[in-house]
Design an enzyme around this catalytic site. Structure first.
Site, PDB file in Angstrom:
ATOM      1  N   LYS A  50      -0.237  12.533  -3.239  1.00  0.00           N
ATOM      2  CA  LYS A  50      -0.218  13.081  -1.884  1.00  0.00           C
ATOM      3  C   LYS A  50       1.230  12.970  -1.429  1.00  0.00           C
ATOM      4  O   LYS A  50       1.743  11.881  -1.199  1.00  0.00           O
ATOM      5  CB  LYS A  50      -1.134  12.294  -0.944  1.00  0.00           C
ATOM      6  CG  LYS A  50      -1.038  12.756   0.513  1.00  0.00           C
ATOM      7  CD  LYS A  50      -1.848  11.881   1.446  1.00  0.00           C
ATOM      8  CE  LYS A  50      -1.684  12.331   2.903  1.00  0.00           C
ATOM      9  NZ  LYS A  50      -2.423  11.464   3.852  1.00  0.00           N
ATOM     10  N   ILE A  99      -4.254  16.861   1.801  1.00  0.00           N
ATOM     11  CA  ILE A  99      -4.974  15.772   2.479  1.00  0.00           C
ATOM     12  C   ILE A  99      -4.543  15.877   3.933  1.00  0.00           C
ATOM     13  O   ILE A  99      -3.430  15.511   4.293  1.00  0.00           O
ATOM     14  CB  ILE A  99      -4.660  14.413   1.841  1.00  0.00           C
ATOM     15  CG1 ILE A  99      -5.166  14.407   0.386  1.00  0.00           C
ATOM     16  CG2 ILE A  99      -5.325  13.286   2.636  1.00  0.00           C
ATOM     17  CD1 ILE A  99      -4.902  13.114  -0.368  1.00  0.00           C
ATOM     18  N   ARG A 116       6.824   6.529   6.751  1.00  0.00           N
ATOM     19  CA  ARG A 116       6.048   5.357   7.168  1.00  0.00           C
ATOM     20  C   ARG A 116       6.335   4.133   6.306  1.00  0.00           C
ATOM     21  O   ARG A 116       6.342   3.014   6.806  1.00  0.00           O
ATOM     22  CB  ARG A 116       4.544   5.670   7.133  1.00  0.00           C
ATOM     23  CG  ARG A 116       4.071   6.597   8.238  1.00  0.00           C
ATOM     24  CD  ARG A 116       2.559   6.759   8.185  1.00  0.00           C
ATOM     25  NE  ARG A 116       2.069   7.694   9.171  1.00  0.00           N
ATOM     26  CZ  ARG A 116       1.715   7.370  10.423  1.00  0.00           C
ATOM     27  NH1 ARG A 116       1.814   6.119  10.831  1.00  0.00           N
ATOM     28  NH2 ARG A 116       1.253   8.285  11.250  1.00  0.00           N
ATOM     29  N   TYR A 167       0.419   7.953  -2.959  1.00  0.00           N
ATOM     30  CA  TYR A 167       0.713   8.481  -1.619  1.00  0.00           C
ATOM     31  C   TYR A 167       2.165   8.163  -1.303  1.00  0.00           C
ATOM     32  O   TYR A 167       2.515   7.005  -1.074  1.00  0.00           O
ATOM     33  CB  TYR A 167      -0.234   7.837  -0.603  1.00  0.00           C
ATOM     34  CG  TYR A 167      -0.091   8.305   0.823  1.00  0.00           C
ATOM     35  CD1 TYR A 167       0.635   9.439   1.181  1.00  0.00           C
ATOM     36  CD2 TYR A 167      -0.719   7.598   1.846  1.00  0.00           C
ATOM     37  CE1 TYR A 167       0.735   9.855   2.493  1.00  0.00           C
ATOM     38  CE2 TYR A 167      -0.637   8.006   3.164  1.00  0.00           C
ATOM     39  CZ  TYR A 167       0.090   9.137   3.482  1.00  0.00           C
ATOM     40  OH  TYR A 167       0.195   9.546   4.793  1.00  0.00           O
ATOM     41  N   TYR A 198       7.110  -1.755   4.065  1.00  0.00           N
ATOM     42  CA  TYR A 198       7.747  -2.889   4.732  1.00  0.00           C
ATOM     43  C   TYR A 198       8.541  -3.803   3.806  1.00  0.00           C
ATOM     44  O   TYR A 198       9.687  -4.132   4.102  1.00  0.00           O
ATOM     45  CB  TYR A 198       6.735  -3.731   5.536  1.00  0.00           C
ATOM     46  CG  TYR A 198       7.417  -4.702   6.476  1.00  0.00           C
ATOM     47  CD1 TYR A 198       8.005  -4.253   7.650  1.00  0.00           C
ATOM     48  CD2 TYR A 198       7.526  -6.047   6.169  1.00  0.00           C
ATOM     49  CE1 TYR A 198       8.667  -5.126   8.504  1.00  0.00           C
ATOM     50  CE2 TYR A 198       8.186  -6.927   7.005  1.00  0.00           C
ATOM     51  CZ  TYR A 198       8.755  -6.468   8.164  1.00  0.00           C
ATOM     52  OH  TYR A 198       9.417  -7.328   8.998  1.00  0.00           O
ATOM     53  N   THR A 205      -4.149   6.250   6.518  1.00  0.00           N
ATOM     54  CA  THR A 205      -3.503   5.981   7.807  1.00  0.00           C
ATOM     55  C   THR A 205      -4.270   6.631   8.949  1.00  0.00           C
ATOM     56  O   THR A 205      -4.444   6.025  10.015  1.00  0.00           O
ATOM     57  CB  THR A 205      -2.054   6.496   7.803  1.00  0.00           C
ATOM     58  OG1 THR A 205      -1.394   6.008   6.644  1.00  0.00           O
ATOM     59  CG2 THR A 205      -1.305   6.019   9.036  1.00  0.00           C
TER      60      THR A 205
END
Length: 290
Positions: free
Chosen positions: A160, A202, A137, A132, A106, A43
């Site tokens: 992550k 990260i 998000r 991740y 989404y 991202t």
């Protein structure tokens, strides 16, 4: 192999196009500053607004520039499983050391759907995969039990974790095993994350302060939490200021102050507000960067 300070590498632009010369210089800078690995085209690398061709170009150039000196975890996430397969296969072909695969955003799959998604990517190539998990998000949250199921696959090697829930580290140790690689995805809580059993971060801030972030991580991994806390005190204002607006915009502005990268971001991201710039300037001064 994957531990310590792993900058979530920004993607530099010049007049709207990839700035590959600067990208290669950033790789050298990070190696010189002591970063323990790089994570391109996540991202923070503006993966939502680079084209597929640009995405692949950045991964290829970062792997070539690193020349095996530090591990490269290539961003290879998508909410389309078929697209994710293409990205992870490309990362494997370029010689990346692992792939970072975000939970599908989404379209909100179930836990069962996430298992099927990651299994498909796992079976598509021989590259190790770091999950991740970032509910803020992607909307969905991979629960520890699901992660434990995926951890049974030989090439699902770590996570992550950007949930901000420090107890997740201990919960995931229980479901995934103590050897499962747990990397923080949130700079501000990385100290506590490692105290719970994490082995690195990260990091967005490591784009700006790679040496400080690397030394901070080394202190935690050595068990010297008094030393780590002194670094945390230096870095905390910067962690906060960078995220007053989207983190990549904050990081690139700070990097432009250091003369290592343009502040240019792609729409819908925009230039920072003056008050945000002032906050980042003050935080950089506090950390001794300017």
């Amino acid at each position: 192999m994957f531990k310590g300070s792993l900058p979530a590498l920004v993607t530099p632009f010049k007049d709207g196009e990839l700035d590959l010369d600067t990208l290669k210089k950033l790789v050298e800078w990070h190696i010189d500053q002591g970063s323990h690995g790089l994570v391109p085209v996540g991202t923070t690398g503006e993966s939502p607004t680079v084209s597929h061709a640009e995405h692949m170009t950045v991964i290829t150039e970062v792997v070539k520039a690193a020349k095996g000196r530090i591990p490269i975890i290539a961003g290879a996430g998508s909410n389309s499983t078929a697209e994710g397969v293409r990205l992870i296969q490309h990362a494997a072909e370029t010689g990346a050391d692992a792939a970072l695969v975000v939970t599908p955003y989404y379209n909100k799959p179930t836990q069962r759907g996430m298992i099927a998604h990651y299994r498909a990517l796992h079976d598509a190539c021989e590259l190790p995969i770091v999950i991740y998990n970032i509910p803020g998000r992607s909307v969905i949250d991979m629960i520890p039990e699901t992660m434990g199921e995926l951890a049974k696959l030989p090439r699902i090697v770590g996570v992550k974790d950007a949930t901000g829930k420090l107890e997740r580290v201990s919960m995931q140790r229980a479901t995934c095993g103590a050897d499962f690689i747990q990397l923080s995805g949130e700079d501000a809580t990385a100290l506590g994350f490692n105290a719970h059993g994490g082995v690195g971060c990260i990091s967005v801030t490591a784009n700006v302060a790679p040496k400080l972030c690397a030394e901070f991580q080394e202190a935690t991994l050595a068990g010297d939490y008094a030393k780590a806390l002194s670094y945390q005190d230096k870095l905390m204002p910067l962690h906060m200021a960078i995220f007053l607006e989207p983190g990549v915009a904050g990081a690139k502005y700070a990097m432009s102050k250091l003369g290592v990268c343009s502040a240019e971001v792609r729409l819908p991201l925009t230039e920072l507000l003056p008050e945000t710039k002032a906050a980042i300037d003050a935080a950089m001064a506090h950390a001794g960067l300017i």
